[in-house]
Design a protein around this motif. Structure first.
Motif, PDB file in Angstrom:
ATOM      1  N   VAL A 254       0.857  -1.167   0.070  1.00 60.70           N
ATOM      2  CA  VAL A 254      -0.017  -0.043   0.031  1.00 60.70           C
ATOM      3  C   VAL A 254       0.947   1.149  -0.020  1.00 60.70           C
ATOM      4  CG1 VAL A 254      -1.938  -1.090   1.194  1.00 60.70           C
ATOM      5  CG2 VAL A 254      -0.293  -0.119   2.523  1.00 60.70           C
ATOM      6  N   LEU A 255       2.148   1.103   0.035  1.00 61.30           N
ATOM      7  CA  LEU A 255       3.044   2.248   0.279  1.00 61.30           C
ATOM      8  C   LEU A 255       3.312   2.810  -1.322  1.00 61.30           C
ATOM      9  CD1 LEU A 255       5.151   1.545   3.003  1.00 61.30           C
ATOM     10  CD2 LEU A 255       3.171   3.001   2.841  1.00 61.30           C
ATOM     11  N   ASN A 256       2.618   2.713  -2.210  1.00 59.14           N
ATOM     12  CA  ASN A 256       2.703   2.509  -3.594  1.00 59.14           C
ATOM     13  C   ASN A 256       3.124   3.789  -4.216  1.00 59.14           C
ATOM     14  OD1 ASN A 256       2.289   0.003  -4.166  1.00 59.14           O
ATOM     15  ND2 ASN A 256       0.230   0.109  -5.090  1.00 59.14           N
ATOM     16  N   GLY A 257       2.851   4.909  -3.497  1.00 56.07           N
ATOM     17  CA  GLY A 257       3.256   6.343  -4.269  1.00 56.07           C
ATOM     18  C   GLY A 257       2.672   6.679  -5.149  1.00 56.07           C
ATOM     19  N   THR A 258       3.353   7.199  -6.151  1.00 55.05           N
ATOM     20  CA  THR A 258       2.861   8.109  -7.621  1.00 55.05           C
ATOM     21  C   THR A 258       3.540   7.239  -8.659  1.00 55.05           C
ATOM     22  OG1 THR A 258       2.911  10.329  -6.260  1.00 55.05           O
ATOM     23  CG2 THR A 258       2.567  10.008  -8.713  1.00 55.05           C
ATOM     24  N   TYR A 259       2.470   7.071  -9.547  1.00 59.07           N
ATOM     25  CA  TYR A 259       2.647   6.351 -10.688  1.00 59.07           C
ATOM     26  C   TYR A 259       3.033   7.149 -11.847  1.00 59.07           C
ATOM     27  CZ  TYR A 259       3.183   2.782 -14.169  1.00 59.07           C
ATOM     28  OH  TYR A 259       3.514   1.915 -15.252  1.00 59.07           O
ATOM     29  N   LEU A 260       3.932   6.998 -12.716  1.00 58.32           N
ATOM     30  CA  LEU A 260       4.608   7.719 -13.822  1.00 58.32           C
ATOM     31  C   LEU A 260       3.807   7.093 -14.918  1.00 58.32           C
ATOM     32  CD1 LEU A 260       6.342   9.860 -15.149  1.00 58.32           C
ATOM     33  CD2 LEU A 260       8.143   8.297 -15.306  1.00 58.32           C
ATOM     34  N   THR A 261       2.922   7.775 -15.751  1.00 58.41           N
ATOM     35  CA  THR A 261       1.945   7.178 -16.693  1.00 58.41           C
ATOM     36  C   THR A 261       2.359   7.189 -18.128  1.00 58.41           C
ATOM     37  OG1 THR A 261       0.862   9.418 -17.048  1.00 58.41           O
ATOM     38  CG2 THR A 261       0.182   8.218 -15.042  1.00 58.41           C
ATOM     39  N   ASP A 262       3.302   7.937 -18.479  1.00 58.19           N
ATOM     40  CA  ASP A 262       3.335   8.148 -19.956  1.00 58.19           C
ATOM     41  C   ASP A 262       4.554   7.425 -20.772  1.00 58.19           C
ATOM     42  OD1 ASP A 262       5.610   9.643 -18.825  1.00 58.19           O
ATOM     43  OD2 ASP A 262       5.563  11.181 -20.211  1.00 58.19           O
ATOM     44  N   THR A 263       5.122   6.302 -20.178  1.00 59.06           N
ATOM     45  CA  THR A 263       6.048   5.383 -20.597  1.00 59.06           C
ATOM     46  C   THR A 263       5.898   4.942 -22.067  1.00 59.06           C
ATOM     47  OG1 THR A 263       6.822   5.124 -18.510  1.00 59.06           O
ATOM     48  CG2 THR A 263       7.840   3.849 -20.463  1.00 59.06           C
TER      49      THR A 263
END
Length: 408
Positions: A254-263
């Motif tokens: 649950v400590l996932n943080g922020t996802y970078l979406t544009d790869t």
């Protein structure tokens, strides 16, 4: 002219290199990658003397080790595990991983190849070295620093008098900073500033976060999605986001943080971030394309997810849009005003804070170009940010994505 050592601590890198590094250590220790330097600034030329200085600075960097005090600091970060800290205790950069010459189009050719565990750690310090060598050897550095200091003071005044309201932001400038001295002044000034409507909560530079007792900030970079999703021939690269999110959740729960979406394009990221990941990730990060269109799309994404088993929806007000693409205070302030009533908003601001002088900042990158002897690519939402050495692979990747999107 020999410069003083630029990188003096292995902590002097961005936080996401440690978060990715732990996942690599646990799940992909045998992966190998190659990284390639590229200067995107037209007309920039590195002299042979600069290349020799860069070699000397990287050699000095490779002599560094983590101190016990630094490891104790990392161990206090709740999501870093003891076995990874022990790995760092014996880890050292390998100068043998680098190939550096004056043969590049810009006068500098630099590659790094070896285990992903090693080569991932090189990107940020190497770019910081290249920047500082270039500016100190190309210009009157003292004059540049005075310009930088005046502009930083002006930025501070704007935040104090409320000219710009950004809510919260972090300093993200290590890889493109004017110098170590400049970034340290920025963190000291902005994180310690008493501003009207804005707070600088921390920096991506772990060394400076420790030094000034501010929050180290960061989660993941494009390399993680690229290597996890494209480095194994058994996987369809059109599912890179799903594979990366699965791997990240396996590591951090649950400590996932922020996802970078544009790869590989945001459309596949929207497909793969279904209800579970829409709940478990704290938010999403913008790094290319129109930020307003991107933000609206992700608000709509969160609003559209409904959990029929628990009769719950994802509330966008509990999520964060983190903007990090070519920001200045004016752009960030406008974005904050546009989105703040509907979703949490935060900013990672780099070059504008860490390298703002009369001289245009260098546009340099060091990107992973191979994983396990296979090409990898980032398909950016912005022209000029896509980077891959194999045009055929880019076409293949696009075809797999188009096939998936047409069969969803």
């Amino acid at each position: 002219m020999r410069l003083r050592q630029i990188i003096t601590s292995l902590l002097e890198t961005d936080l996401y290199k440690f978060s990715m590094g732990q996942a690599i250590y646990h799940q992909y220790p045998s992966y190998k990658t190659r990284w390639t330097f590229k200067c995107r600034s037209a007309g920039v030329r590195f002299s042979p003397e600069m290349v020799e200085e860069i070699k000397a600075q990287i050699l000095a960097y490779c002599d560094l080790r983590f101190s016990e005090e630094e490891l104790d600091y990392l161990a206090r970060i709740e999501w870093l595990h003891g076995d990874y800290i022990d790995h760092l205790r014996i880890w050292k950069p390998r100068y043998q991983d680098f190939t550096i010459s004056a043969d590049g189009e810009c006068g500098l050719s630099l590659d790094a190849a070896g285990t992903w565990l090693n080569t991932s750690m090189y990107e940020i310090p190497v770019l910081a070295i290249i920047n500082e060598v270039f500016y100190r050897m190309s210009y009157d550095y003292d004059a540049l620093f005075e310009q930088y200091r005046r502009r930083l003071d002006e930025k501070s005044r704007w935040l104090k008098d409320g000219t710009y309201n950004l809510g919260i932001f972090s300093e993200f400038g290590l890889r493109r900073r004017l110098s170590a001295e400049a970034q340290e002044l920025a963190v000291k000034t902005l994180c310690g500033g008493n501003f009207k409507d804005t707070k600088c909560i921390g920096t991506s530079n772990v060394y400076l976060a420790k030094k000034f007792n501010v929050v180290p900030v960061g989660t993941m970079a494009h390399e993680f999605v690229m290597c996890v999703g494209q480095g194994n021939p058994m996987f369809n690269p059109a599912y890179s986001n799903k594979l990366a999110m699965d791997s990240w959740t396996k590591e951090y729960g649950v400590l996932n943080g922020t996802y970078l979406t544009d790869t590989i394009g945001d459309e596949t990221a929207h497909l793969d971030m279904e209800y579970t990941y829409s709940v478990s990730f704290a938010g999403v990060r913008h790094d290319s394309g129109d930020p307003y269109e991107w933000g609206e799309a992700w608000i709509n994404h969160f609003e559209g997810y409904y959990d029929k088993y628990h009769d719950e929806r994802v509330n966008p007000k509990n999520k964060t849009l983190l903007f990090s693409d070519s920001l200045d205070f004016e752009r960030a302030s406008k974005l904050y005003g546009h989105f703040k009533s509907r979703i949490k908003v935060a900013f990672g601001i780099g070059t504008y804070i860490a390298n703002d002088t009369d001289v245009p900042p260098l546009n340099i990158v060091m990107k992973v170009t191979e994983c396990n002897n296979r090409p990898v690519a980032k398909l950016s939402n912005s022209d000029g940010k896509t980077m891959c050495e194999d045009d055929e692979y880019i076409e293949y990747l696009k075809k797999t994505i188009n096939w998936r999107l047409s069969h969803k």
